[in-house]
Scaffold this motif. Sequence first.
Motif, PDB file in Angstrom:
ATOM      1  N   SER A   1      61.117  63.374  64.885  1.00 58.13           N
ATOM      2  CA  SER A   1      61.237  63.433  66.351  1.00 58.13           C
ATOM      3  C   SER A   1      60.403  64.564  66.942  1.00 58.13           C
ATOM      4  O   SER A   1      59.806  64.401  68.009  1.00 58.13           O
ATOM      5  N   TYR A   2      60.312  65.691  66.259  1.00 57.04           N
ATOM      6  CA  TYR A   2      59.461  66.781  66.749  1.00 57.04           C
ATOM      7  C   TYR A   2      57.990  66.376  66.728  1.00 57.04           C
ATOM      8  O   TYR A   2      57.248  66.637  67.676  1.00 57.04           O
ATOM      9  N   LEU A   3      57.564  65.727  65.639  1.00 54.22           N
ATOM     10  CA  LEU A   3      56.167  65.304  65.556  1.00 54.22           C
ATOM     11  C   LEU A   3      55.851  64.201  66.560  1.00 54.22           C
ATOM     12  O   LEU A   3      54.784  64.197  67.168  1.00 54.22           O
ATOM     13  N   ILE A   4      56.773  63.259  66.719  1.00 54.89           N
ATOM     14  CA  ILE A   4      56.562  62.190  67.700  1.00 54.89           C
ATOM     15  C   ILE A   4      56.421  62.788  69.090  1.00 54.89           C
ATOM     16  O   ILE A   4      55.521  62.417  69.845  1.00 54.89           O
TER      17      ILE A   4
ATOM     18  N   ALA B   1      64.866  65.311  74.992  1.00 55.72           N
ATOM     19  CA  ALA B   1      64.073  64.139  74.598  1.00 55.72           C
ATOM     20  C   ALA B   1      63.955  64.074  73.072  1.00 55.72           C
ATOM     21  O   ALA B   1      64.114  63.004  72.476  1.00 55.72           O
ATOM     22  N   ILE B   2      63.720  65.213  72.434  1.00 55.45           N
ATOM     23  CA  ILE B   2      63.614  65.269  70.979  1.00 55.45           C
ATOM     24  C   ILE B   2      64.948  64.898  70.335  1.00 55.45           C
ATOM     25  O   ILE B   2      64.995  64.140  69.354  1.00 55.45           O
TER      26      ILE B   2
ATOM     27  N   ASP C   1      53.746  66.656  51.500  1.00 61.91           N
ATOM     28  CA  ASP C   1      52.998  67.642  50.725  1.00 61.91           C
ATOM     29  C   ASP C   1      53.578  67.598  49.308  1.00 61.91           C
ATOM     30  O   ASP C   1      54.737  67.955  49.100  1.00 61.91           O
ATOM     31  N   GLU C   2      52.779  67.143  48.353  1.00 58.76           N
ATOM     32  CA  GLU C   2      53.289  66.946  46.997  1.00 58.76           C
ATOM     33  C   GLU C   2      53.691  68.254  46.331  1.00 58.76           C
ATOM     34  O   GLU C   2      54.612  68.277  45.517  1.00 58.76           O
ATOM     35  N   ASP C   3      53.015  69.353  46.660  1.00 57.38           N
ATOM     36  CA  ASP C   3      53.351  70.634  46.045  1.00 57.38           C
ATOM     37  C   ASP C   3      54.679  71.175  46.559  1.00 57.38           C
ATOM     38  O   ASP C   3      55.492  71.680  45.793  1.00 57.38           O
ATOM     39  N   LYS C   4      54.887  71.073  47.855  1.00 58.33           N
ATOM     40  CA  LYS C   4      56.101  71.618  48.470  1.00 58.33           C
ATOM     41  C   LYS C   4      57.213  70.588  48.604  1.00 58.33           C
ATOM     42  O   LYS C   4      58.361  70.952  48.854  1.00 58.33           O
ATOM     43  N   GLY C   5      56.865  69.307  48.517  1.00 57.82           N
ATOM     44  CA  GLY C   5      57.870  68.257  48.661  1.00 57.82           C
ATOM     45  C   GLY C   5      58.392  68.096  50.075  1.00 57.82           C
ATOM     46  O   GLY C   5      59.445  67.504  50.285  1.00 57.82           O
ATOM     47  N   GLU C   6      57.644  68.605  51.055  1.00 55.84           N
ATOM     48  CA  GLU C   6      58.124  68.521  52.441  1.00 55.84           C
ATOM     49  C   GLU C   6      57.272  67.558  53.259  1.00 55.84           C
ATOM     50  O   GLU C   6      56.082  67.378  52.987  1.00 55.84           O
ATOM     51  N   PRO C   7      57.875  66.932  54.264  1.00 58.48           N
ATOM     52  CA  PRO C   7      57.123  65.999  55.109  1.00 58.48           C
ATOM     53  C   PRO C   7      56.103  66.733  55.970  1.00 58.48           C
ATOM     54  O   PRO C   7      56.383  67.822  56.477  1.00 58.48           O
ATOM     55  N   ILE C   8      54.913  66.102  56.117  1.00 57.45           N
ATOM     56  CA  ILE C   8      53.852  66.756  56.879  1.00 57.45           C
ATOM     57  C   ILE C   8      53.173  65.831  57.882  1.00 57.45           C
ATOM     58  O   ILE C   8      52.366  66.272  58.689  1.00 57.45           O
TER      59      ILE C   8
ATOM     60  N   LEU D   1      50.136  50.374  65.862  1.00 53.39           N
ATOM     61  CA  LEU D   1      50.349  51.751  65.439  1.00 53.39           C
ATOM     62  C   LEU D   1      50.770  52.542  66.669  1.00 53.39           C
ATOM     63  O   LEU D   1      49.946  52.915  67.493  1.00 53.39           O
ATOM     64  N   ASP D   2      52.046  52.773  66.793  1.00 53.42           N
ATOM     65  CA  ASP D   2      52.596  53.480  67.948  1.00 53.42           C
ATOM     66  C   ASP D   2      52.213  54.955  67.919  1.00 53.42           C
ATOM     67  O   ASP D   2      51.810  55.521  68.927  1.00 53.42           O
ATOM     68  N   THR D   3      52.355  55.570  66.761  1.00 54.05           N
ATOM     69  CA  THR D   3      52.095  57.000  66.631  1.00 54.05           C
ATOM     70  C   THR D   3      51.594  57.309  65.230  1.00 54.05           C
ATOM     71  O   THR D   3      52.142  56.804  64.257  1.00 54.05           O
ATOM     72  N   ALA D   4      50.572  58.132  65.146  1.00 59.36           N
ATOM     73  CA  ALA D   4      50.131  58.707  63.875  1.00 59.36           C
ATOM     74  C   ALA D   4      49.881  60.186  64.157  1.00 59.36           C
ATOM     75  O   ALA D   4      49.095  60.527  65.032  1.00 59.36           O
TER      76      ALA D   4
END
Length: 190
Positions: free
Chosen positions: A14-17, A37-38, A62-69, A112-115
């Motif tokens: 939601s923050y990235l969107i 809104a978020i 991120d494969e090293d950190k395992g976090e979404p990017i 593609l709504d959002t990238a």
Amino acid sequence: MIRQATPEDAVFASYLIYEAIGDIAHSLTGATDPQEAIRVMSQFFAQPNNRLSYQNALIAVDEDKGEPIGLALFYHGSQTKQLDQPFVAYVEQVTGTAPVIVKEARDDEFYLDTAVVKAEYRGKGIGKSLLKAFEQESKHRGYYKISLLVDQENPSARRLYEAIGYHQDGTIVVSGHLFSHMVKNLTVWV
């Protein structure tokens, strides 16, 4: 690595969107405050069967950190009314007035709504990987005409889309912003 989104990705997504769509989020949620809104988008992301649902999203990790990017959010244009209905009902309940949500995708397009990629990871090919994964998802679902909108004030994004085969076939105004509607036909291998 790119994976299917889950409801647990809601806050990140939601923050990235919001970063990607800005004041369109206010039209969609009926919220005037960015944090509200978020919050509303996060709730919808965690639920099935709506425009922002985790069901319609891929997450770059991120494969090293395992976090979404990064994230790609999509749906078929023929499902727009059905996917927007939860937002219409929510905004009408909260504000007393049903919103007018502009239909961004045509009925024959996988849209593609959002990238979007977190700022510190941009310029490293992650966005292109998400676009490629979106195309694969489209083919997997049996859709060979894809589309997206690009803000006419963002020529660098437009150049990227043109470089990978998109071309403009019209314009549309969404929340007061003029966008180029761009399409690409995918190759069907038999």
